[in-house]
Design a protein around this motif. Structure first.
Motif, PDB file in Angstrom:
ATOM      1  N   LEU A 126       1.171  -1.087  -0.175  1.00 27.47           N
ATOM      2  CA  LEU A 126       0.176   0.004  -0.146  1.00 27.47           C
ATOM      3  C   LEU A 126       0.729   1.490  -0.087  1.00 27.47           C
ATOM      4  CD1 LEU A 126      -2.933  -0.850   2.648  1.00 27.47           C
ATOM      5  CD2 LEU A 126      -2.863  -1.332  -0.251  1.00 27.47           C
ATOM      6  N   GLU A 127       1.524   1.088   0.572  1.00 25.09           N
ATOM      7  CA  GLU A 127       2.853   2.505   1.431  1.00 25.09           C
ATOM      8  C   GLU A 127       3.356   2.987  -0.896  1.00 25.09           C
ATOM      9  OE1 GLU A 127       5.486   1.829   4.176  1.00 25.09           O
ATOM     10  OE2 GLU A 127       3.810   2.071   5.340  1.00 25.09           O
ATOM     11  N   LYS A 128       3.295   1.071  -1.159  1.00 23.68           N
ATOM     12  CA  LYS A 128       4.083   2.604  -2.315  1.00 23.68           C
ATOM     13  C   LYS A 128       3.139   1.717  -3.392  1.00 23.68           C
ATOM     14  CE  LYS A 128       7.406  -1.481  -2.892  1.00 23.68           C
ATOM     15  NZ  LYS A 128       8.037  -2.757  -2.490  1.00 23.68           N
ATOM     16  N   GLY A 129       2.021   2.326  -3.055  1.00 26.74           N
ATOM     17  CA  GLY A 129       1.187   2.206  -3.899  1.00 26.74           C
ATOM     18  C   GLY A 129       0.545   1.009  -5.168  1.00 26.74           C
ATOM     19  N   GLU A 130       0.845  -0.225  -4.472  1.00 31.96           N
ATOM     20  CA  GLU A 130       0.715  -1.975  -5.773  1.00 31.96           C
ATOM     21  C   GLU A 130      -0.482  -1.947  -4.478  1.00 31.96           C
ATOM     22  OE1 GLU A 130       3.701  -3.682  -4.423  1.00 31.96           O
ATOM     23  OE2 GLU A 130       4.944  -2.595  -5.918  1.00 31.96           O
ATOM     24  N   LYS A 131      -0.896  -3.188  -5.116  1.00 35.50           N
ATOM     25  CA  LYS A 131      -1.944  -3.509  -5.558  1.00 35.50           C
ATOM     26  C   LYS A 131      -1.628  -4.423  -3.157  1.00 35.50           C
ATOM     27  CE  LYS A 131      -5.882  -5.700  -7.352  1.00 35.50           C
ATOM     28  NZ  LYS A 131      -7.414  -5.085  -6.391  1.00 35.50           N
ATOM     29  N   ALA A 132      -3.096  -4.280  -3.284  1.00 35.59           N
ATOM     30  CA  ALA A 132      -2.736  -5.912  -1.518  1.00 35.59           C
ATOM     31  C   ALA A 132      -2.987  -6.931  -1.723  1.00 35.59           C
ATOM     32  CB  ALA A 132      -3.594  -4.605  -0.304  1.00 35.59           C
ATOM     33  N   PHE A 133      -2.228  -8.089  -1.465  1.00 36.43           N
ATOM     34  CA  PHE A 133      -3.360  -9.317  -1.412  1.00 36.43           C
ATOM     35  C   PHE A 133      -3.836  -9.686  -0.744  1.00 36.43           C
ATOM     36  CE2 PHE A 133       1.205  -9.610  -3.031  1.00 36.43           C
ATOM     37  CZ  PHE A 133       1.696 -10.075  -4.226  1.00 36.43           C
ATOM     38  N   ALA A 134      -5.462 -10.319  -1.388  1.00 28.70           N
ATOM     39  CA  ALA A 134      -6.190 -10.598  -0.321  1.00 28.70           C
ATOM     40  C   ALA A 134      -6.190 -11.374   0.734  1.00 28.70           C
ATOM     41  CB  ALA A 134      -7.550 -11.070  -1.552  1.00 28.70           C
ATOM     42  N   ASN A 135      -5.558 -11.958   0.860  1.00 30.47           N
ATOM     43  CA  ASN A 135      -5.527 -13.313   1.610  1.00 30.47           C
ATOM     44  C   ASN A 135      -3.667 -13.627   2.288  1.00 30.47           C
ATOM     45  OD1 ASN A 135      -5.541 -15.633   0.314  1.00 30.47           O
ATOM     46  ND2 ASN A 135      -8.196 -15.592   0.523  1.00 30.47           N
ATOM     47  N   PRO A 136      -3.818 -14.459   2.703  1.00 34.22           N
ATOM     48  CA  PRO A 136      -2.105 -15.259   3.126  1.00 34.22           C
ATOM     49  C   PRO A 136      -2.046 -16.167   1.949  1.00 34.22           C
ATOM     50  CG  PRO A 136      -3.232 -14.527   5.608  1.00 34.22           C
ATOM     51  CD  PRO A 136      -4.243 -14.289   4.702  1.00 34.22           C
ATOM     52  N   ARG A 137      -3.549 -16.980   1.833  1.00 34.20           N
ATOM     53  CA  ARG A 137      -3.195 -17.903   0.918  1.00 34.20           C
ATOM     54  C   ARG A 137      -2.484 -17.209  -0.864  1.00 34.20           C
ATOM     55  NH1 ARG A 137      -4.763 -21.197  -2.417  1.00 34.20           N
ATOM     56  NH2 ARG A 137      -4.290 -23.599  -2.288  1.00 34.20           N
ATOM     57  N   ASN A 138      -3.089 -16.434  -1.092  1.00 34.22           N
ATOM     58  CA  ASN A 138      -3.288 -15.531  -2.151  1.00 34.22           C
ATOM     59  C   ASN A 138      -2.028 -15.263  -2.462  1.00 34.22           C
ATOM     60  OD1 ASN A 138      -5.332 -16.357  -2.724  1.00 34.22           O
ATOM     61  ND2 ASN A 138      -6.463 -14.242  -3.669  1.00 34.22           N
ATOM     62  N   ALA A 139      -1.356 -14.400  -1.159  1.00 29.99           N
ATOM     63  CA  ALA A 139      -0.120 -13.607  -0.868  1.00 29.99           C
ATOM     64  C   ALA A 139       1.513 -14.581  -1.418  1.00 29.99           C
ATOM     65  CB  ALA A 139       0.335 -13.104   0.543  1.00 29.99           C
TER      66      ALA A 139
END
Ligand code: JCF
Length: 677
Positions: free
Chosen positions: A192-205
């Motif tokens: 978020l700080e870099k203006g990128e999209k966040a991951f929905a949950n730890p599994r997706n990440a």
């Protein structure tokens, strides 16, 4: 000074061994023994020596966890022994039916099971050839997966080599790659700080990190691995009696194995384990989506065999899904106790986390825009534990073309007062104060809530009626309520009116900390209320406090202090407090409890951890009593813990306390220590 090649080799061996030992302590045992700086120093030293002697670099050197150039695509890997899936169950009857089938198949009354959490990650296999990690692969369809060796090598909890004496020449470990919740939150914060999209949950990440063609990117994500089995082997080096022995074997090889694994007997114990893990789920450092039951004896497993692609000897008992897809029908704005305007998603009803959800919070306007949530969208809703349901993300592929953007209103939707958003704050607030019926209702509800004055039965519907009919304007009015006024309300029988009055009467006897919390001072939560109660001891002293004296309270900073000053500066608030006191709201003055506690050196400043169910005290009560005496209650056992209070069915905290040699108390012991008996 020139060293002999043998001396260099010896130095390299030692450095590599030390670094892998530190990796093991840090990532697997969660108990580091050196500072980051010391670790970095050794690592850089190893890199320097390897640079000078490139011919001595080995593939299992810790420096080689990231080393290769990015791939163009992943190669396919055939699993010599297929990676199976598990049969699923959601209901207790299905578990009972499973147990019955197993008992009948084996012609025994009761079965010993090995039980474990079911990780919500990605299944992988690790193939060691002559002790060296050669191939790491995804499960794929169970028969063929993708070669993600380079990415798996970046996971420091995965050993790059194993002692060849301990394992067969061909050895395959199976387990799950996941991202710990804490690492997931940190990663999303950075995104978020870099203006990128966040991951929905730890599994997706975890999945996104593991599917990188460039392992250097995977290396920047902190992934974890847990082993849950091995590919069946006839070799006498691996245990052949039970699944639990295999898990133990994996532990001795330094693989991470879930701490929550247990061996139990019989079906009721399976269901008890399920409930226990469901209750612990939120506190675990990783997401789990259920538990796995396996017949423990490998001989019995063989006798049961397989149906289709799943073993007859194992079952995944899944928790209700925490995420579901539904349509967002509208976004309305709710006014909170402090005037905060919160956008709330109105949803097409959807069953998630075990209940039907129709509303989900969107937190604030920035959040709505960041997630690009629009009215009419298809959204993913998440309900985890008892947390308020929230919108995880939009399913953009299903966005219709007539969606509407949300706009935060400029005026309070309830009282019409101007809404303001202070610079640097994400929240818009209604400026109507206690003239706003919404704020008034919320502040009364907060006052009556369980952790505040604990007035049983005073819920939203009743408060709405009381405020709308101008019977109650503020918390002090509650103590002037009569039977008649209550019984005349819609849907209010005389009996329930009497119950409410009794509950109101009972609430008069409270604690100072609860009273402070009940006032609903902005930025003063339960913990701060306790700190204030302990520090000032009396309400008069708190009301008369100034900035300097407030800043003396531990954990109170200028923002909290200013909120407290603002609250008591308001004549209306002081008047309500006076009326509450005049109605008989009271508590034991804290000064004498504090004095008793400070004389009682056993407790003041000591740290307690509670685990298991106590026979007479609820968790809240035990915590309150400990804190009244100047002790602190924390969530996890560490070397700094002074006492662990053990109830029925204690968790892993009990074992940890025993291992660390921390004093154990039962309820009676605790009461004696607190001088309550
Ligand atoms: O944690 C898991 N997701 C998990 C998956 C645990 C297990 O013991 C498993 C599994 C998938 C297959 N065991 C098998 C045989």
């Amino acid at each position: 000074m020139k060293q002999t090649i043998e001396a260099v080799q010896q130095q390299l061996d030692q450095l590599r061994q030390q670094i892998e030992q530190f990796n093991y302590q840090y990532y697997v045992l969660d108990a580091p023994t050196v500072s980051d700086a010391e670790y970095d120093r050794l690592f850089r030293k190893l890199q320097r020596v390897e640079q000078d002697y490139p011919q001595l670099v080995t593939p299992d050197s810790p420096t080689q966890r990231v080393g290769a150039a990015p791939l163009k695509s992943f190669a396919q890997v055939a699993h010599n022994i297929p990676m199976l899936s598990l049969n699923n169950a959601f209901e207790e009857d299905e578990v009972m039916a499973f147990n019955r089938r197993v008992c009948e198949g084996l012609e025994v009354q009761e079965i010993e099971y090995s039980v474990e959490p079911k990780f919500d990650g990605l299944a992988v296999s690790l193939r060691y050839e002559k002790g060296i990690l050669k191939t790491g692969a995804t499960r794929g369809d169970g028969y063929t997966g993708e070669d993600i060796t380079l990415n798996l090598r970046t996971i420091k909890a995965i050993p790059l080599s194993l002692s060849i004496e301990a394992i067969p020449e061909l050895f395959e470990v199976r387990g799950e790659v996941l991202m710990l919740k804490a690492d997931f939150n940190r990663l999303n914060q950075q995104c978020l700080e870099k203006g990128e999209k966040a991951f929905a949950n730890p599994r997706n990440a975890a999945a996104g990190s593991l599917r990188q063609l460039d392992s250097a990117i995977t290396a920047t994500r902190r992934l974890m691995f847990f082993a849950y089995g091995i590919a069946p082997s006839e070799d006498s080096k691996v245990p052949r009696d039970s699944h639990s022995a295999i898990l133990q074997f994996l532990k001795t090889l330094h693989f991470p194995v879930a701490r929550e694994c247990e061996v139990v007997k019989g079906c009721p114990a399976l269901l008890a384990y399920y409930r226990k893990m469901a209750a612990q789920r939120e506190q675990l450092p990783y997401d789990i989506d259920g538990v796995v039951y396996k017949v423990n004896s490998l001989v019995q497993q063989d006798r049961l065999g397989f149906v289709a692609r799943a073993p007859r000897f194992a079952l995944a008992h899944k928790f209700p899904a925490q995420e579901a897809i539904t349509r967002l029908l509208d976004i309305s704005v709710q006014v909170g106790r402090t005037g905060a305007l919160t956008p709330v998603a109105r949803l097409e009803p959807v069953f998630v986390g075990g209940v039907t959800v129709t509303n989900a919070t969107l937190h604030n306007a920035d959040e709505v825009h960041r997630k690009d949530v629009r009215i009419g969208d298809t959204v993913i809703v998440r309900r985890a534990g008892d947390v308020i349901p929230e919108i995880v993300s939009v399913v953009l592929a299903q966005r219709p073309n007539n969606t509407q953007l949300f706009v935060m209103p400029q005026y309070c939707p309830v009282c019409g007062a101007k809404a303001v958003r202070t610079d640097g704050e994400a929240i818009s607030r209604c400026t109507g104060g206690l003239f706003c019926p919404a704020q008034r209702k919320q502040s009364i509800l907060h006052f009556a809530s369980r952790r505040a004055m604990d007035i049983d039965g005073l819920g939203e519907k009743l408060v709405n009626q009381l405020v709308d009919n101008a019977i109650v304007r503020n918390p002090a009015d509650l103590y002037q309520l009569g039977l008649l006024a209550l019984a005349n309300l819609e849907r209010m029988a005389e009996k329930s009116a009497g119950n409410i009055l009794a509950a109101i009467e009972k609430s008069k006897h409270t604690t100072f900390a609860r009273f402070i919390y009940a006032l609903g001072i902005r930025n003063v939560g339960e913990a701060t209320a306790k700190d204030l109660a302990r520090h000032f001891g009396s309400l008069d002293r708190l009301i008369e406090s100034d900035m300097d004296s407030l800043l003396q309270v531990p954990e109170v900073g200028p923002v909290v202090a200013q909120s407290i000053l603002d609250f008591f500066a308001e004549a209306h608030n002081r008047e309500v407090i006076e009326r509450l006191r005049a109605s008989g709201v009271s508590w034991e003055e804290q000064t004498d409890t504090i004095n008793k506690a400070s004389k009682n050196n056993d407790i003041s400043g000591k740290t307690f951890v509670l685990t298991g169910k106590l026979p007479n005290l609820t968790r809240e009560e035990a915590k309150e009593k400990i804190e009244m005496c100047g002790g602190k209650v924390t969530g996890s056992v560490s070397k700094k813990t002074d006492y662990v209070v053990i109830g029925d069915d204690p968790g892993s905290k009990y074992e940890k306390a025993v291992n660390l040699g921390i004093a154990l108390l039962d309820e009676t012991g605790l009461k004696k220590l607190l001088q309550l008996i």
